[in-house]
Design a protein around this motif. Structure first.
Motif, short mmCIF file in Angstrom:
data_model
loop_
_atom_site.label_atom_id
_atom_site.label_comp_id
_atom_site.label_asym_id
_atom_site.label_seq_id
_atom_site.Cartn_x
_atom_site.Cartn_y
_atom_site.Cartn_z
N ASN A 1 4.45 4.40 -13.96
CA ASN A 1 5.61 3.65 -14.46
C ASN A 1 6.87 3.81 -13.60
O ASN A 1 7.94 3.33 -13.99
CB ASN A 1 5.94 4.04 -15.91
N GLU A 2 6.74 4.44 -12.44
CA GLU A 2 7.87 4.49 -11.51
C GLU A 2 7.87 3.22 -10.65
O GLU A 2 6.83 2.60 -10.39
CB GLU A 2 7.78 5.72 -10.61
N ILE A 3 9.06 2.82 -10.17
CA ILE A 3 9.19 1.61 -9.34
C ILE A 3 8.69 1.91 -7.92
O ILE A 3 9.11 2.88 -7.30
CB ILE A 3 10.65 1.14 -9.30
N ILE A 4 7.78 1.06 -7.43
CA ILE A 4 7.29 1.23 -6.06
C ILE A 4 7.81 0.13 -5.13
O ILE A 4 7.74 0.27 -3.91
CB ILE A 4 5.75 1.26 -6.00
N ALA A 5 8.35 -0.93 -5.70
CA ALA A 5 8.96 -1.99 -4.88
C ALA A 5 10.06 -2.64 -5.72
O ALA A 5 9.84 -2.99 -6.88
CB ALA A 5 7.93 -3.02 -4.45
N TRP A 6 11.23 -2.78 -5.11
CA TRP A 6 12.41 -3.20 -5.86
C TRP A 6 12.61 -4.71 -5.80
O TRP A 6 12.29 -5.36 -4.82
CB TRP A 6 13.65 -2.50 -5.32
N LYS A 7 13.18 -5.21 -6.89
CA LYS A 7 13.56 -6.61 -6.97
C LYS A 7 14.44 -7.00 -5.78
O LYS A 7 15.28 -6.21 -5.33
CB LYS A 7 14.32 -6.85 -8.28
N ASN A 8 14.21 -8.19 -5.25
CA ASN A 8 14.96 -8.78 -4.12
C ASN A 8 14.58 -8.19 -2.77
O ASN A 8 15.17 -8.57 -1.76
CB ASN A 8 16.48 -8.69 -4.32
N SER A 9 13.63 -7.26 -2.75
CA SER A 9 13.19 -6.74 -1.46
C SER A 9 12.15 -7.68 -0.86
O SER A 9 11.42 -8.38 -1.58
CB SER A 9 12.61 -5.33 -1.59
N ILE A 10 12.10 -7.71 0.47
CA ILE A 10 11.12 -8.55 1.17
C ILE A 10 9.84 -7.76 1.32
O ILE A 10 9.84 -6.61 1.74
CB ILE A 10 11.66 -9.00 2.53
N LEU A 11 8.73 -8.38 1.00
CA LEU A 11 7.44 -7.70 1.00
C LEU A 11 6.94 -7.50 2.43
O LEU A 11 6.48 -8.43 3.10
CB LEU A 11 6.43 -8.48 0.17
N SER A 12 7.03 -6.27 2.89
CA SER A 12 6.59 -5.87 4.21
C SER A 12 5.17 -5.31 4.11
O SER A 12 4.66 -5.07 3.01
CB SER A 12 7.52 -4.78 4.75
N PRO A 13 4.51 -5.08 5.25
CA PRO A 13 3.17 -4.47 5.20
C PRO A 13 3.18 -3.13 4.45
O PRO A 13 2.23 -2.83 3.72
CB PRO A 13 2.82 -4.28 6.68
N GLU A 14 4.25 -2.34 4.63
CA GLU A 14 4.32 -1.05 3.96
C GLU A 14 4.40 -1.20 2.44
O GLU A 14 3.73 -0.49 1.68
CB GLU A 14 5.54 -0.27 4.47
N LYS A 15 5.23 -2.14 1.98
CA LYS A 15 5.36 -2.35 0.53
C LYS A 15 4.07 -2.90 -0.05
O LYS A 15 3.64 -2.51 -1.14
CB LYS A 15 6.53 -3.29 0.24
N ILE A 16 3.44 -3.82 0.67
CA ILE A 16 2.18 -4.40 0.19
C ILE A 16 1.12 -3.31 0.11
O ILE A 16 0.32 -3.27 -0.83
CB ILE A 16 1.74 -5.55 1.12
N GLY A 17 1.12 -2.39 1.07
CA GLY A 17 0.18 -1.28 1.04
C GLY A 17 0.38 -0.40 -0.18
O GLY A 17 -0.59 0.00 -0.84
N ALA A 18 1.63 -0.09 -0.50
CA ALA A 18 1.93 0.75 -1.67
C ALA A 18 1.53 0.05 -2.96
O ALA A 18 0.98 0.67 -3.88
CB ALA A 18 3.41 1.10 -1.69
N ILE A 19 1.79 -1.25 -3.03
CA ILE A 19 1.46 -2.01 -4.24
C ILE A 19 -0.05 -2.08 -4.43
O ILE A 19 -0.57 -1.89 -5.54
CB ILE A 19 2.07 -3.42 -4.16
N SER A 20 -0.78 -2.31 -3.35
CA SER A 20 -2.23 -2.39 -3.47
C SER A 20 -2.83 -1.03 -3.81
O SER A 20 -3.84 -0.95 -4.52
CB SER A 20 -2.84 -2.93 -2.16
N ALA A 21 -2.20 0.05 -3.33
CA ALA A 21 -2.68 1.40 -3.67
C ALA A 21 -2.59 1.67 -5.15
O ALA A 21 -3.32 2.51 -5.69
CB ALA A 21 -1.89 2.44 -2.88
N ALA A 22 -1.68 0.96 -5.83
CA ALA A 22 -1.53 1.12 -7.27
C ALA A 22 -2.47 0.21 -8.05
O ALA A 22 -2.42 0.16 -9.29
CB ALA A 22 -0.09 0.85 -7.68
N GLY A 23 -3.32 -0.54 -7.33
CA GLY A 23 -4.29 -1.39 -8.00
C GLY A 23 -3.75 -2.74 -8.42
O GLY A 23 -4.40 -3.47 -9.18
N ILE A 24 -2.56 -3.11 -7.93
CA ILE A 24 -1.94 -4.39 -8.31
C ILE A 24 -2.38 -5.46 -7.31
O ILE A 24 -2.27 -5.28 -6.10
CB ILE A 24 -0.41 -4.25 -8.31
N SER A 25 -2.88 -6.57 -7.81
CA SER A 25 -3.39 -7.63 -6.94
C SER A 25 -2.46 -8.84 -6.83
O SER A 25 -2.56 -9.62 -5.87
CB SER A 25 -4.76 -8.11 -7.43
#
Length: 409
Positions: free
Chosen positions: A155-179
């Motif tokens: 339940n912690e934020i891994i990517a913030w609103k209004n941020s641009i989705l970079s490879p690093e952010k996409i990697g963190a999001i996918s690691a959390a199982g979010i598709s």
């Protein structure tokens, strides 16, 4: 048909009107969900929280042996400790046996820590003898174990609103199982060129005609703003055809940009069409180039009528539309990195209105490009433009000017 422009407005007033129109019509921006494979470069519309702990379990951060740290205390080359290996745990496997005193399990990096173990000794400090493992270095509790939730808890934020989705952010999001992620929907910008003289770019040229360059240059500028361009083609200076094209363009796009057909000439229909089906908010701005710029509203959507000359169209786009399209798409505003340089030669301006003049930078000086606004090659030669105040008629050679890049990436 032959009327002069409606009341000319100052550039600052034009910005005020446009800013308010964008706020009234396009706020808040629509949101859509996209798959991660299509998320690169998009702008997050909401904070993304991890639904699980990361890492999701206690796992090994080294290849070695999972054991109880107390079984290795005082171990050394001269005083090794001997433990019994009861299991081999590969990454992705689930441990089947609990670690008791005097026992250990061979474990791979990333594998779950077996129950009862509180440390890992790396393979470099151990030796196998049948089922026995000889330990040559003591361990401490927690050694080489990545604790559950240590990276980021549930339940912690891994990517913030209004941020641009970079490879690093996409990697963190996918690691959390979010598709899929919520992003600001790309505004669809329709692009329409008008004029009897225009033809589509091709290998065939017809005498008296010119190839339409504005559609493609404006489309490229729209992409830089994070929006989705849609080239709608060329429309002749015919009221019925233009009326139909604008009505259809407004239906399939969020904003419509036209070029050509904005001046107070006999063959120009745009103002008349917009007045009949919507409302003209601005017709004429006290600037050069771009005086005949038109801004209107049709069926709750904005229509921007840019001048037909390529230089005028792109400068007006950069000065008047770029900041608001970027904001609408969620992109952070790009600040012009202006460079102050001496002017290489004397330059005459149009006193009484702000003048944007193209320049080429060479040897640390700004050279004015003295071609008219219909010369497309002047854009290819230009490194940027300078803004000349409306009360200035002449800039002398050597005057310090600030050069803005044209639609910086």
């Amino acid at each position: 048909m032959g009327r002069e422009f409606l009341d000319l407005v100052d550039i600052s007033e034009a910005h005020r009107i446009i800013r308010n129109l964008f706020k009234e019509i396009y706020h808040p921006p629509p949101i859509e969900k996209v798959n991660l494979e299509n998320a690169y470069g998009r702008v997050l519309a909401q904070n993304v929280k991890t639904p699980i702990d990361l890492p999701p379990f206690n796992r090994a951060s080294r290849d070695g042996y999972a054991l109880k740290a107390e079984d290795t205390f005082h171990a050394s080359e001269d005083n090794p400790k001997t433990l019994k290996c009861i299991e081999v745990i590969e990454a992705g496997a689930i441990p089947q046996k609990r670690i008791k005193r005097g026992c250990c399990s061979r474990i791979s990096t990333g594998a779950p820590i077996p129950e009862g173990a509180d440390a890992i000794v790396m393979v470099e400090y151990a030796e196998e003898e049948n089922d026995n493992i000889i330990i040559y270095k003591s361990a401490y509790p927690g050694q080489h174990i990545a604790q559950r939730g240590l990276d980021i808890p549930k339940n912690e934020i891994i990517a913030w609103k209004n941020s641009i989705l970079s490879p690093e952010k996409i990697g963190a999001i996918s690691a959390a199982g979010i598709s899929k992620v919520p992003v600001i929907a790309k505004p669809k910008i329709g692009i329409l060129s008008t004029g009897n003289e225009l033809i589509e770019p091709s290998n065939d040229w017809t005498p008296g005609k010119i190839f339409d360059s504005n559609s493609h240059s404006i489309a490229a500028a729209v992409k830089k703003c994070g929006c989705e361009p849609k080239i709608l083609g060329i429309v002749k200076d015919d009221y019925t055809k233009l009326h139909k094209a604008i009505q259809e363009g407004i239906l399939e796009c969020d904003i419509l940009i036209t070029s050509g057909g904005t001046s107070a000439g006999a063959g120009d229909m745009l103002r008349e069409v917009i007045e009949d089906i919507g409302k003209v908010m601005i017709h004429g701005i006290s600037i050069k180039p771009g005086k005949p710029t038109l801004i209107g509203e049709v069926k709750g959507k904005l229509v921007f009528g840019l001048p037909g000359f390529p230089v005028s169209a792109l400068i007006i786009f950069d000065v008047l539309l770029r900041p608001y399209l970027m904001e609408l798409s969620g992109k952070p505003p790009i600040e012009h990195r202006r460079v102050e340089l001496p002017l290489a030669r004397r330059l005459h301006s149009s006193k009484g209105r702000i003048h944007y003049a193209l320049v080429k930078v060479k040897n640390g000086r700004a050279y004015p490009i003295l071609k008219d606004s219909g010369a497309i090659t002047s854009l290819a030669d230009a490194d940027g433009y300078i803004k000349i105040p409306k009360n200035v008629e002449i800039l002398e050679e050597g005057s310090r000017v600030k050069v803005s890049p044209l639609s910086p990436i």
